[in-house]
Design a protein around this motif. Structure first.
Motif, short mmCIF file in Angstrom:
data_model
loop_
_atom_site.label_atom_id
_atom_site.label_comp_id
_atom_site.label_asym_id
_atom_site.label_seq_id
_atom_site.Cartn_x
_atom_site.Cartn_y
_atom_site.Cartn_z
N ASP A 1 0.78 -1.19 -0.12
CA ASP A 1 0.08 -0.08 0.08
C ASP A 1 0.87 1.47 0.10
O ASP A 1 1.61 1.61 1.11
CB ASP A 1 -0.88 -0.10 1.21
CG ASP A 1 -2.22 1.15 1.15
OD1 ASP A 1 -1.77 2.17 0.39
OD2 ASP A 1 -3.19 1.07 1.81
N LEU B 1 -14.77 -3.66 -1.11
CA LEU B 1 -13.41 -3.66 -0.60
C LEU B 1 -12.28 -3.21 -2.05
O LEU B 1 -12.68 -3.54 -3.02
CB LEU B 1 -12.93 -4.98 -0.32
CG LEU B 1 -13.66 -5.53 1.26
CD1 LEU B 1 -13.28 -7.02 0.97
CD2 LEU B 1 -13.52 -4.61 2.28
N HIS C 1 -6.74 -5.59 -2.09
CA HIS C 1 -6.12 -5.73 -0.96
C HIS C 1 -5.71 -7.35 -0.81
O HIS C 1 -6.68 -8.27 -1.32
CB HIS C 1 -6.87 -4.93 0.00
CG HIS C 1 -6.17 -4.81 1.49
ND1 HIS C 1 -6.15 -5.70 2.23
CD2 HIS C 1 -5.72 -3.73 2.08
CE1 HIS C 1 -5.60 -5.38 3.42
NE2 HIS C 1 -5.30 -4.15 3.37
N GLN D 1 -6.37 -8.59 2.11
CA GLN D 1 -7.65 -9.45 2.63
C GLN D 1 -8.90 -9.48 1.78
O GLN D 1 -9.77 -10.32 2.01
CB GLN D 1 -7.87 -8.31 3.97
CG GLN D 1 -6.96 -8.56 4.93
CD GLN D 1 -7.31 -7.89 6.05
OE1 GLN D 1 -7.79 -6.72 6.08
NE2 GLN D 1 -6.91 -8.07 7.46
N THR D 2 -8.81 -8.67 0.84
CA THR D 2 -9.83 -8.90 -0.33
C THR D 2 -9.81 -10.13 -0.97
O THR D 2 -10.69 -10.89 -1.28
CB THR D 2 -9.82 -7.78 -1.32
OG1 THR D 2 -10.30 -6.43 -0.51
CG2 THR D 2 -11.38 -7.91 -2.02
N SER E 1 -17.20 -4.71 4.09
CA SER E 1 -16.98 -3.30 3.93
C SER E 1 -15.61 -2.89 4.54
O SER E 1 -15.18 -3.23 5.57
CB SER E 1 -18.09 -2.43 4.39
OG SER E 1 -17.70 -1.08 4.15
N GLY E 2 -14.84 -2.15 3.70
CA GLY E 2 -13.81 -1.34 4.13
C GLY E 2 -14.21 -0.11 5.05
O GLY E 2 -15.46 0.23 4.77
N LEU F 1 -13.99 -4.40 7.60
CA LEU F 1 -12.61 -4.38 7.61
C LEU F 1 -11.68 -3.12 7.84
O LEU F 1 -11.87 -2.11 6.96
CB LEU F 1 -12.19 -5.12 6.48
CG LEU F 1 -11.89 -6.66 6.56
CD1 LEU F 1 -13.27 -7.03 6.38
CD2 LEU F 1 -11.49 -7.14 4.97
N LEU G 1 -8.63 -2.47 7.32
CA LEU G 1 -7.56 -2.53 6.33
C LEU G 1 -6.27 -1.90 6.66
O LEU G 1 -5.50 -1.14 6.05
CB LEU G 1 -8.01 -1.81 4.84
CG LEU G 1 -9.48 -2.36 4.33
CD1 LEU G 1 -9.56 -1.69 3.07
CD2 LEU G 1 -8.89 -3.85 4.08
#
Length: 251
Positions: free
Chosen positions: A29, A70, A73, A75-76, A104-105, A122, A124
């Motif tokens: 990121d 999301l 990412h 985690q997605t 949802s983020g 999340l 994130l």
């Protein structure tokens, strides 16, 4: 990967059997400086825990729709494979009001409140951190997932011909996801095991999902998934490509 693999979850199982220690998803990121690398085994463990959360705590099963609000990412990617493991339909950027579960983020929580079913949020944050203050009406993924089981078995068999993914208005079965991912590999310069694709594409199109997860997984390769890649200059990107031993890039 095995020719008999017919769902994304099958692809992950084959990757785990072949070489659990190799990198599968490396995430950057460029807004936060975060870098996370997940081996096949570590990624599969996150998927198993998330699938257990989805099936057990959230009562999702085959055919249920999970709206994923999301970004691209790591985690997605975990949630996409967790949905495939359960047999739920991963609806990328889907309508929360039409979903059985919404994930949802932090930037889409208000929209996610339209879901009348279960809601998961999340943060994130780096290292999968939790929200400092959990959003009202949502389960905090980082709080709920660690206690889930490390092994997953679906309550009902997953049918490869049933819907598995909705993206940009297109509905694909599990078998179609695998077939399209394999077909995309040559154009993405993915030649097989050892291929390493850097992707800065969004997850809200098939092209982004394929480059950022499914095609590398389908050929036994790996992905360097970059969020906010527009914040880095060409020199930084060139160094990353070299350092990460990237063999192909799409951004």
């Amino acid at each position: 990967m095995n020719a008999t693999d017919r769902t994304p979850a099958d692809l992950l199982r084959s990757a785990l059997a072949a070489d659990p220690g190799r990198p599968l998803v490396t995430f950057y990121d460029d807004a936060t400086g975060e870098r996370v690398e997940l081996s096949v085994a570590t990624f599969a463990n996150w998927v198993a825990k998330t699938a257990n959360l989805l099936q057990g705590d959230l009562s999702a099963g085959p055919g249920d729709r999970v709206a994923l609000l999301l970004p691209a990412h790591w985690q997605t990617a975990v949630w996409l494979l967790a949905c495939a493991s359960v047999g739920a339909v991963a609806d990328v950027a889907g309508d929360p009001a039409a979903a059985d579960v919404v994930v949802s983020g932090p930037d889409s929580l208000e929209a996610a409140r339209a879901c009348r079913g279960e809601r998961v949020a999340l943060a994130l944050r780096p290292l999968g951190g939790r929200f400092p203050q959990p959003p009202a009406g949502f389960a905090d993924y980082a709080v709920e997932v660690p206690g889930q089981g490390d092994r997953f078995a679906p309550f009902a068999p997953v049918d490869a011909e049933e819907p598995a993914l909705i993206v940009a208005g297109a509905e694909l079965s599990g078998a179609e996801v695998v077939e399209r991912a394999r077909a995309d590999a040559p154009a993405l310069d993915l030649t097989g095991p050892g291929s390493r694709l850097l992707s800065g594409l969004s997850y809200d199109t098939w092209e982004g999902l394929s480059a950022g997860l499914y095609a590398p997984l389908a050929v036994g390769g790996s992905v360097v998934l970059c969020r906010n890649l527009d914040r880095v200059d060409g020199e930084v990107l060139a160094r990353r490509i070299e350092d990460e031993r990237v063999t192909a890039a799409r951004h």
